[in-house]
Design a protein around this motif. Structure first.
Motif, PDB file in Angstrom:
ATOM      1  N   VAL A   1      34.395  39.308  39.729  1.00 20.34           N
ATOM      2  CA  VAL A   1      35.495  40.170  39.289  1.00 20.34           C
ATOM      3  C   VAL A   1      36.663  39.322  38.778  1.00 20.34           C
ATOM      4  O   VAL A   1      37.254  39.618  37.736  1.00 20.34           O
ATOM      5  CB  VAL A   1      35.963  41.080  40.446  1.00 20.34           C
ATOM      6  N   PHE A   2      36.983  38.262  39.501  1.00 23.65           N
ATOM      7  CA  PHE A   2      38.086  37.384  39.104  1.00 23.65           C
ATOM      8  C   PHE A   2      37.803  36.763  37.738  1.00 23.65           C
ATOM      9  O   PHE A   2      38.667  36.731  36.857  1.00 23.65           O
ATOM     10  CB  PHE A   2      38.275  36.290  40.150  1.00 23.65           C
TER      11      PHE A   2
ATOM     12  N   GLY B   1      41.813  38.581  29.867  1.00 22.66           N
ATOM     13  CA  GLY B   1      43.233  38.351  29.659  1.00 22.66           C
ATOM     14  C   GLY B   1      44.134  38.904  30.734  1.00 22.66           C
ATOM     15  O   GLY B   1      45.363  38.842  30.611  1.00 22.66           O
ATOM     16  N   GLU B   2      43.556  39.450  31.802  1.00 25.21           N
ATOM     17  CA  GLU B   2      44.363  39.977  32.899  1.00 25.21           C
ATOM     18  C   GLU B   2      44.896  38.826  33.760  1.00 25.21           C
ATOM     19  O   GLU B   2      44.235  37.800  33.936  1.00 25.21           O
ATOM     20  CB  GLU B   2      43.531  40.923  33.775  1.00 25.21           C
ATOM     21  N   THR B   3      46.092  39.002  34.299  1.00 29.96           N
ATOM     22  CA  THR B   3      46.696  37.953  35.119  1.00 29.96           C
ATOM     23  C   THR B   3      46.277  38.033  36.578  1.00 29.96           C
ATOM     24  O   THR B   3      46.501  37.099  37.340  1.00 29.96           O
ATOM     25  CB  THR B   3      48.230  38.030  35.044  1.00 29.96           C
ATOM     26  N   SER B   4      45.684  39.152  36.960  1.00 34.05           N
ATOM     27  CA  SER B   4      45.242  39.299  38.345  1.00 34.05           C
ATOM     28  C   SER B   4      44.026  40.213  38.404  1.00 34.05           C
ATOM     29  O   SER B   4      43.744  40.958  37.463  1.00 34.05           O
ATOM     30  CB  SER B   4      46.365  39.872  39.222  1.00 34.05           C
ATOM     31  N   ALA B   5      43.307  40.116  39.515  1.00 32.47           N
ATOM     32  CA  ALA B   5      42.115  40.940  39.717  1.00 32.47           C
ATOM     33  C   ALA B   5      42.238  41.650  41.052  1.00 32.47           C
ATOM     34  O   ALA B   5      42.707  41.064  42.036  1.00 32.47           O
ATOM     35  CB  ALA B   5      40.865  40.078  39.687  1.00 32.47           C
ATOM     36  N   ARG B   6      41.797  42.901  41.085  1.00 34.20           N
ATOM     37  CA  ARG B   6      41.907  43.683  42.313  1.00 34.20           C
ATOM     38  C   ARG B   6      40.590  44.405  42.596  1.00 34.20           C
ATOM     39  O   ARG B   6      39.867  44.774  41.676  1.00 34.20           O
ATOM     40  CB  ARG B   6      43.057  44.693  42.214  1.00 34.20           C
TER      41      ARG B   6
END
Length: 239
Positions: A107-108, A115-120
């Motif tokens: 996922v990370f 391009g996302e700065t975080s993963a949840r």
């Protein structure tokens, strides 16, 4: 102590400042030092890195400082030419922990690639994904769910994930240190062929795998430790 202001306690023969000693102790006690979680101690480490490295080398332990990710951790020195007493004990992750780690790392990687700065992730997502790798004929689902929840709790305690709200976690950059891209590819392949081929190097027959950053004999940090950290360091932010 009044006669010798450099002395921190009666009979003290140490040469490091108190703040540097605290950083050294934290590194010895715990698996990781995170800049985001302990900014003041991170700054102290960077300012006195050579001193801390020297003390750890005296114990046959390497210090790894990842400036990009803001992570510091230790590795056991191992040598075929030198008799090295082992201070740190490699502790493989359990099957459930390995399965959760693989999904977290995937996922990370996916979110960073987009391009996302975080993963949840949600706990239900982690549980559902990990359960797919257990034996479909095994009806003891409740036991596997407990294994997975225990795995999630351990990874949260280590700082690989941080709970933002109940059951909702942010995946931290620490996951890239714990599970490198090369190991991720290897484990993915093994999971696809686990009934047809042996486990990859570092993975046991039951699905256990060694972390890229090895464990040690000391316990991980506790909530009481974090409470004390907050008292010692006003600049630290809650995880």
């Amino acid at each position: 102590m009044e006669d010798d202001p450099a002395e921190l306690f009666a009979g003290d023969t140490g040469t490091l400042d108190a703040d540097v000693r605290r950083v050294l102790v934290r590194l010895l006690q715990r698996r990781f030092l995170l800049a985001e979680r302990h900014p003041a101690q991170w700054r102290t480490l960077l300012a006195h890195q050579q001193l801390v490295e020297s003390r750890l080398h005296d114990l046959f332990v390497h210090l790894v400082v990842d400036h990009e990710r803001g992570i510091a951790y230790k590795r056991q020195v191992r040598s075929a030419e030198l008799d090295v007493p082992v201070l740190l004990r490699d502790e493989p992750y359990t099957r459930a922990e390995t399965l959760v780690l693989v999904h977290l790392r995937t996922v990370f990687q996916r979110e960073r690639g987009a391009g996302e700065t975080s993963a949840r992730v949600d706990v239900e997502e982690l549980e559902a994904t990990a359960l797919t790798y257990f034996d479909a004929d095994d009806t003891n689902v409740a036991a596997h769910q407990r294994e997975i929840r225990t795995a999630i709790a351990r990874l949260a305690k280590e700082g690989v994930i941080e709970e933002e709200s109940e059951g909702r976690y942010r995946v931290t950059p620490l996951v890239e240190v714990v599970l490198s891209n090369e190991r991720l590819v290897e484990l993915r392949e093994w999971l696809r062929t686990r009934h047809e081929a042996p486990a990859p190097a570092g993975a046991g027959d039951d699905g256990t795998t060694d972390a890229d950053a090895p464990s040690d004999d000391e316990d991980d940090e506790t909530q009481d430790d974090d409470a004390q950290d907050g008292a010692d360091d006003d600049e630290e932010t809650a995880p």
